[in-house]
Write an enzyme that holds these catalytic residues in place. Structure first.
Site, PDB file in Angstrom:
ATOM      1  N   SER A  15       0.839  -1.213   0.000  1.00 52.21           N
ATOM      2  CA  SER A  15       0.000   0.000   0.000  1.00 52.21           C
ATOM      3  C   SER A  15       0.869   1.257   0.000  1.00 52.21           C
ATOM      4  O   SER A  15       0.601   2.219  -0.722  1.00 52.21           O
ATOM      5  CB  SER A  15      -0.878   0.036   1.258  1.00 52.21           C
ATOM      6  OG  SER A  15      -1.832  -0.973   1.204  1.00 52.21           O
ATOM      7  N   ASP A 304      -6.968  -7.940   4.636  1.00 49.83           N
ATOM      8  CA  ASP A 304      -6.197  -8.855   3.785  1.00 49.83           C
ATOM      9  C   ASP A 304      -5.712 -10.100   4.535  1.00 49.83           C
ATOM     10  O   ASP A 304      -5.152 -11.011   3.928  1.00 49.83           O
ATOM     11  CB  ASP A 304      -4.997  -8.112   3.179  1.00 49.83           C
ATOM     12  CG  ASP A 304      -5.448  -7.046   2.191  1.00 49.83           C
ATOM     13  OD1 ASP A 304      -6.556  -7.185   1.628  1.00 49.83           O
ATOM     14  OD2 ASP A 304      -4.705  -6.071   1.986  1.00 49.83           O
TER      15      ASP A 304
HETATM   16  C1  S3P Z   1      -5.607  -1.327   0.031  1.00 49.88           C
HETATM   17  C2  S3P Z   1      -6.823  -1.329   0.657  1.00 49.88           C
HETATM   18  C3  S3P Z   1      -7.616  -2.534   0.858  1.00 49.88           C
HETATM   19  C4  S3P Z   1      -6.768  -3.789   0.731  1.00 49.88           C
HETATM   20  C5  S3P Z   1      -5.858  -3.758  -0.456  1.00 49.88           C
HETATM   21  C6  S3P Z   1      -4.944  -2.564  -0.425  1.00 49.88           C
HETATM   22  C7  S3P Z   1      -4.911  -0.036  -0.161  1.00 49.88           C
HETATM   23  O1  S3P Z   1      -8.613  -2.579  -0.139  1.00 49.88           O
HETATM   24  O2  S3P Z   1      -7.595  -4.927   0.677  1.00 49.88           O
HETATM   25  O3  S3P Z   1      -5.067  -4.932  -0.504  1.00 49.88           O
HETATM   26  O4  S3P Z   1      -3.711  -0.036  -0.483  1.00 49.88           O
HETATM   27  O5  S3P Z   1      -5.567   0.990   0.002  1.00 49.88           O
HETATM   28  P1  S3P Z   1     -10.028  -1.821   0.054  1.00 49.88           P
HETATM   29  O6  S3P Z   1      -9.741  -0.418   0.307  1.00 49.88           O
HETATM   30  O7  S3P Z   1     -10.760  -2.006  -1.227  1.00 49.88           O
HETATM   31  O8  S3P Z   1     -10.684  -2.520   1.192  1.00 49.88           O
END
Ligand code: S3P
Length: 417
Positions: A15, A304
């Site tokens: 992220s 996750d």
């Molecule tokens: C993420 C947010 C999450 C996560 C993804 C990465 C991010 O998704 O599941 O692996 O980097 O902002 P969502 O915001 O759709 O829940």
């Protein structure tokens, strides 16, 4: 008897790596990103930004991004986000602020995932967007955005970040409220780059027409990658593992709270803060685990990690119930269905709910041929299940770990003694 021991580092945070590239790209000046995640998803973001005129050098020890300020260049071709939801959803916020048309596609999995969630706020801000029935390909004609206060029905850091990034291009202040607070890396990083960001728990706002200044970023280890080895050491008898320099941002450590509730011996040492993100060493020892309950409020902090928590639950005494996790159905694959179908093949006692899972443990798992559905987190969760299974397990399409954690198989081999 096999055990998990050693001292390791895991791959850099996915992220934060995506955000570091994108926010550097729209800042003025040169930013250096240290410990960048060189995995498929972040390379997709890098290639999209290069096609938008950003000069990026990916060196062995750092990535150098020469930012252009808020205005990017019209791409000569269709952008490809590959498998990465974060790439499309965050980048769309930036593209909504550009006065040209951009088209984005992705792989088969990404093309099935919902994009309406970003289209709605971006159109309210004034962007013109076409999708294929709410899915990719998406075509964005941006420019002239106005600020909004968006009340989201879902908790999603990708959606929040999309709106905040678009908010940088609007006049005045754009706000985003979600039912439960999601990971806050975008807010933290925008502040570091000089944006004015206001945080009131689950409501975040940003002042538009911002001038961002280039800044260096250090990316901590990804707790979502560490999670696989944390669970491995928790469930394999006589194990003790130290994972160094892991990001322990409070919006990401749900897995730590859950495992502690389940009775695992887990401690965090050597805590420090690097570039507005906390980091520490996680030490985990095996122990007898008990079941727990995970409800909606906690889900965004461990979104996750649910597949690998399900693996831990198969080895815990009692009934673990996970609810409020419907979002898992729209990840790289339907993760509720995938993890329950595949763990059942290994003998687990799992019931799929519409929005969660019920897992009865402990169960002696047995090796089987299981499907990753080309989803990196399903592949890695099944690999951890295989450590406590009797007999061999074969994981179909196991190379999909390259999406977030190319070193996974290597490190797993090193700590399995
Ligand atoms: C993420 C947010 C999450 C996560 C993804 C990465 C991010 O998704 O599941 O692996 O980097 O902002 P969502 O915001 O759709 O829940």
């Amino acid at each position: 008897m096999l055990k998990i021991t050693g001292e390791i580092e895991v791959s850099p945070d996915k992220s934060i790596s995506h955000r570091a590239l994108m926010i550097s790209a729209i800042s003025e000046g040169t930013s250096r990103i240290k410990n960048f995640l060189n995995a498929d998803d972040c390379i997709s973001t890098m290639n999209c930004l290069k096609n938008l005129g950003i000069d990026i050098t990916n060196k062995k020890d750092e990535v150098i991004v020469r930012g252009k300020g808020l205005k990017l260049q019209e791409p000569k071709k269709v952008l490809d986000a590959g498998n990465s939801g974060t790439t499309v959803r965050l980048l769309s916020g930036i593209l909504a602020g550009q006065e040209f048309i951009t088209k984005i596609t992705g792989d088969e999995s990404l093309s099935r995932r919902p994009m309406k969630r970003i289209v709605e706020p971006l159109e309210r801000m004034g962007a013109n967007i076409n999708t294929n029935n709410g899915c990719l390909p998406i075509e964005i004609k941006g420019g002239n955005l106005k600020p909004i206060n968006y009340e989201s029905k879902i908790s999603s850091a990708q959606l929040k970040s999309c709106v905040l990034l678009a908010g940088l291009y609007a006049d005045n202040i754009t706000g985003f409220t979600e039912p439960e607070k999601s990971r806050d890396h975008t807010e933290r990083m925008l502040k570091n780059f000089g944006a004015e960001v206001f945080v009131n728990w689950n409501t975040v706002s940003v002042r538009g027409k911002a001038k961002l200044r280039a800044t260096d970023v250090f990316v901590p280890g990804d707790i979502s990658s560490a999670a696989f080895f944390i669970v491995a050491a928790a469930i394999v008898k006589n194990s003790k593992l130290k994972i160094k320099n892991v990001g322990i941002n409070s919006t990401r450590v749900g897995i730590v709270d859950v495992l502690r509730r389940m009775g695992s011996h887990l401690s965090i040492e050597n805590k420090k803060e690097v570039g507005n993100e906390p980091m520490g060493d996680i030490i985990i020892e095996s122990s007898d685990l008990i079941s727990t309950e995970i409800k909606k409020e906690e889900i965004p902090f461990l979104i996750d990690e649910i597949p690998v928590i399900a693996v831990a639950a198969t080895q815990s005494n009692g009934i673990t119930k996970i609810t409020g996790a419907k979002e898992l159905r729209v990840k790289e694959t339907d993760r509720l269905s995938a993890i329950s179908t595949e763990l059942k093949k290994m003998g687990a006692d799992i019931t799929e709910l519409e929005d969660g899972l019920i897992i009865k443990g402990p169960t002696k798992l047995k090796g089987a041929t299981v499907n990753s559905y080309k989803d990196h987190r399903i592949a890695m969760s099944l690999a951890i299940a295989s450590l406590v299974a009797e007999g061999n397990t074969e994981i179909i399409d196991k190379e999909c770990v390259n999406i977030s954690f190319p070193e996974f198989w290597n490190i797993l081999g090193k700590i399995t003694k």
